[in-house]
Design an enzyme around this catalytic site. Structure first.
Site, PDB file in Angstrom:
ATOM      1  N   HIS A  83      -3.552   7.097   3.482  1.00  0.00           N
ATOM      2  CA  HIS A  83      -3.928   5.828   2.849  1.00  0.00           C
ATOM      3  C   HIS A  83      -5.354   5.487   3.271  1.00  0.00           C
ATOM      4  CE1 HIS A  83      -3.930   1.868   1.327  1.00  0.00           C
ATOM      5  NE2 HIS A  83      -3.785   1.255   2.495  1.00  0.00           N
TER       6      HIS A  83
ATOM      7  N   ASN B 200     -10.074  -0.201   0.470  1.00  0.00           N
ATOM      8  CA  ASN B 200      -8.614  -0.120   0.409  1.00  0.00           C
ATOM      9  C   ASN B 200      -8.146  -0.621  -0.965  1.00  0.00           C
ATOM     10  OD1 ASN B 200      -5.861  -0.455   0.682  1.00  0.00           O
ATOM     11  ND2 ASN B 200      -5.974  -1.466   2.693  1.00  0.00           N
TER      12      ASN B 200
ATOM     13  N   CYS C 185       0.816  -1.225   0.000  1.00  0.00           N
ATOM     14  CA  CYS C 185       0.000   0.000   0.000  1.00  0.00           C
ATOM     15  C   CYS C 185       0.848   1.272   0.000  1.00  0.00           C
ATOM     16  CB  CYS C 185      -0.929   0.016   1.204  1.00  0.00           C
ATOM     17  SG  CYS C 185      -2.021  -1.400   1.288  1.00  0.00           S
TER      18      CYS C 185
HETATM   19  C1  COA Z   1     -10.152  -5.553  10.244  1.00  0.00           C
HETATM   20  C2  COA Z   1     -10.766  -4.555  11.194  1.00  0.00           C
HETATM   21  C3  COA Z   1     -11.790  -3.716  10.472  1.00  0.00           C
HETATM   22  C4  COA Z   1     -11.457  -5.304  12.324  1.00  0.00           C
HETATM   23  O1  COA Z   1     -11.995  -4.384  13.217  1.00  0.00           O
HETATM   24  P1  COA Z   1     -11.830  -4.642  14.777  1.00  0.00           P
HETATM   25  O2  COA Z   1     -12.546  -3.569  15.500  1.00  0.00           O
HETATM   26  O3  COA Z   1     -10.367  -4.782  15.050  1.00  0.00           O
HETATM   27  O4  COA Z   1     -12.608  -5.980  14.939  1.00  0.00           O
HETATM   28  P2  COA Z   1     -12.230  -7.198  15.870  1.00  0.00           P
HETATM   29  O5  COA Z   1     -10.903  -7.742  15.529  1.00  0.00           O
HETATM   30  O6  COA Z   1     -12.459  -6.704  17.249  1.00  0.00           O
HETATM   31  O7  COA Z   1     -13.309  -8.266  15.444  1.00  0.00           O
HETATM   32  C5  COA Z   1     -14.487  -8.335  16.152  1.00  0.00           C
HETATM   33  C6  COA Z   1     -15.342  -9.475  15.665  1.00  0.00           C
HETATM   34  O8  COA Z   1     -15.872  -9.175  14.367  1.00  0.00           O
HETATM   35  C7  COA Z   1     -15.816 -10.317  13.553  1.00  0.00           C
HETATM   36  N1  COA Z   1     -15.728  -9.907  12.169  1.00  0.00           N
HETATM   37  C8  COA Z   1     -14.631  -9.782  11.395  1.00  0.00           C
HETATM   38  N2  COA Z   1     -14.992  -9.377  10.176  1.00  0.00           N
HETATM   39  C9  COA Z   1     -16.331  -9.249  10.176  1.00  0.00           C
HETATM   40  C10 COA Z   1     -17.260  -8.858   9.205  1.00  0.00           C
HETATM   41  N3  COA Z   1     -16.895  -8.506   7.968  1.00  0.00           N
HETATM   42  N4  COA Z   1     -18.558  -8.823   9.558  1.00  0.00           N
HETATM   43  C11 COA Z   1     -18.961  -9.152  10.783  1.00  0.00           C
HETATM   44  N5  COA Z   1     -18.123  -9.547  11.752  1.00  0.00           N
HETATM   45  C12 COA Z   1     -16.811  -9.589  11.448  1.00  0.00           C
HETATM   46  C13 COA Z   1     -14.597 -11.064  14.020  1.00  0.00           C
HETATM   47  O9  COA Z   1     -14.691 -12.409  13.687  1.00  0.00           O
HETATM   48  C14 COA Z   1     -14.653 -10.827  15.523  1.00  0.00           C
HETATM   49  O10 COA Z   1     -15.545 -11.783  16.033  1.00  0.00           O
HETATM   50  P3  COA Z   1     -15.267 -12.510  17.432  1.00  0.00           P
HETATM   51  O11 COA Z   1     -15.085 -11.397  18.432  1.00  0.00           O
HETATM   52  O12 COA Z   1     -16.480 -13.329  17.615  1.00  0.00           O
HETATM   53  O13 COA Z   1     -14.014 -13.291  17.189  1.00  0.00           O
HETATM   54  C15 COA Z   1      -9.694  -3.649  11.793  1.00  0.00           C
HETATM   55  O14 COA Z   1      -8.883  -4.367  12.676  1.00  0.00           O
HETATM   56  C16 COA Z   1      -8.838  -3.006  10.747  1.00  0.00           C
HETATM   57  O15 COA Z   1      -9.298  -2.232   9.940  1.00  0.00           O
HETATM   58  N6  COA Z   1      -7.521  -3.260  10.779  1.00  0.00           N
HETATM   59  C17 COA Z   1      -6.611  -2.683   9.825  1.00  0.00           C
HETATM   60  C18 COA Z   1      -6.724  -3.402   8.559  1.00  0.00           C
HETATM   61  C19 COA Z   1      -6.063  -2.692   7.455  1.00  0.00           C
HETATM   62  O16 COA Z   1      -6.400  -1.582   7.144  1.00  0.00           O
HETATM   63  N7  COA Z   1      -5.118  -3.345   6.829  1.00  0.00           N
HETATM   64  C20 COA Z   1      -4.499  -2.878   5.667  1.00  0.00           C
HETATM   65  C21 COA Z   1      -3.408  -1.986   5.990  1.00  0.00           C
HETATM   66  S1  COA Z   1      -2.688  -1.468   4.517  1.00  0.00           S
END
Ligand code: COA
Length: 321
Positions: A248, A278, A108
């Site tokens: 980003h 993204n 990215c």
């Molecule tokens: C991926 C992301 C959105 C998850 O958000 P979060 O607040 O950290 O969510 P959590 O990890 O607390 O997940 C919570 C729950 O949601 C669930 N979940 C994950 N994706 C889901 C979706 N699309 N829909 C519904 N539930 C979902 C998970 O399984 C988890 O369930 P559990 O608690 O029963 O295990 C977030 O961590 C994120 O954006 N990270 C950065 C990713 C990124 O930008 N990467 C690229 C960088 S270039």
């Protein structure tokens, strides 16, 4: 920077569409990421097509002909093929037969890495006209059965023409960084020399991207903050003077958290993650083009780009438009 352009494929995949594909909801995706929809390339539309379309728009605005281009750099993690480079395929599509061409892989962060490399060639007067492209067909490496990742990504491309022009403004500085010890936060295991494609690797779904979301989130905020502050320090520019901050576009919560930590006003932050998700190396390139075409930045305005991605990699750039 003589001209910018971008292109996204026509097909739109909404959160409602995703609700029918995996166990998710518009409410979850919107509150956790800010994403409402993303664009998805057609089966017969490849990264080189997206990149060439964005490049044509940038060339038109910069009034540059294919024959004028000395070098093409394509930042991508989804090349049409492992080799030859997507830059070579785009060279052919544009008819830029004089140009040298290569791909750059910084995930990215690739667009800022590519801008900085282009700038070095311009400053050393090796080349006069460089075409920089960030282009991705991430839909080709997303596991559409994995709700943790499939809701986050989209396809698209952005491009910029950099030229050696007297008294021209453009890239004032660019900061690049990397930390390979965190390579396991975001990766695709299959298809390389470590794990070539086999029936087993395909069955194990190793040819899709995998991510540790929470750790990626924390690292993204910290890395973009540090890079942005270093870029501003090098130019001796206070954040209050920046007209448009383009982070980003991975997640609205990451954008808000970084904005707060670097002391940005909400009106300075450019956001289009709700429309595209993204798009990796294309992300800030598309956003830069939108900021220019919508008049959000005018001649003489200062722009701050901040990026973060797999590697880990990160970067920031200050541009005088
Ligand atoms: C991926 C992301 C959105 C998850 O958000 P979060 O607040 O950290 O969510 P959590 O990890 O607390 O997940 C919570 C729950 O949601 C669930 N979940 C994950 N994706 C889901 C979706 N699309 N829909 C519904 N539930 C979902 C998970 O399984 C988890 O369930 P559990 O608690 O029963 O295990 C977030 O961590 C994120 O954006 N990270 C950065 C990713 C990124 O930008 N990467 C690229 C960088 S270039």
């Amino acid at each position: 920077m003589a001209g910018v352009g971008s292109y996204v494929p026509a097909k739109i995949l909404t959160n409602a569409d995703l609700e029918r594909m995996v166990s998710t909801s518009d409410e979850w995706i919107t509150t956790r990421t800010g994403i409402k929809e993303r664009h998805i390339a057609a089966k017969d539309e490849f990264t080189s097509d997206l990149g060439a379309a964005a490049a044509r728009r940038a060339m038109q605005r910069a009034r540059v002909t294919p024959e004028q281009i000395d070098l093409i750099i394509v930042a991508t993690i989804t090349p049409d093929m492992p080799f030859p480079s997507t830059a070579c395929l785009i060279q052919q599509k544009l008819g830029a037969h004089r140009a040298a061409a290569f791909d750059l892989e910084a995930a990215c962060s690739g667009f800022i890495y590519a801008l900085e490399i282009a700038q070095q060639f311009i400053m050393t007067r090796t080349y006069d006209t460089v075409l920089v492209i960030g282009a991705e067909k991430l839909s080709s490496i997303v596991d559409w059965k994995d709700r943790n990742t499939c809701v986050l990504f989209g396809d698209g491309a952005g491009a910029a023409i950099l030229q050696n022009r007297p008294h021209a403004h453009g890239l004032l500085t660019a900061v690049m960084g990397a930390d390979g010890s965190k390579a396991d936060l975001l990766f695709m295991a299959g298809g390389g020399s470590r794990c070539p494609a086999t029936a087993e690797s395909v069955a194990s779904r190793l040819h899709y991207l995998r991510m540790e979301g929470k750790e990626a989130f924390k690292n993204a905020v910290q890395a973009m903050k540090t890079a942005a502050q270093e870029a501003l320090r090098r130019c001796e520019i206070d954040i209050s003077r920046i007209k448009c901050i383009i982070p980003h576009q991975a997640n609205l919560r990451i954008i808000d958290a970084v904005g707060e930590r670097i002391g940005a006003r909400p009106d300075q932050l450019f956001v289009n993650v709700h429309k595209y998700g993204n798009t990796s190396a294309a992300s800030v390139a598309i956003a830069l083009d939108e900021a220019v075409q919508t008049g959000r930045v005018q001649h003489g305005d200062l722009i701050l780009l901040m990026v973060f991605g797999a590697g880990l990699t990160w970067g920031a750039a200050v541009i005088e438009w």
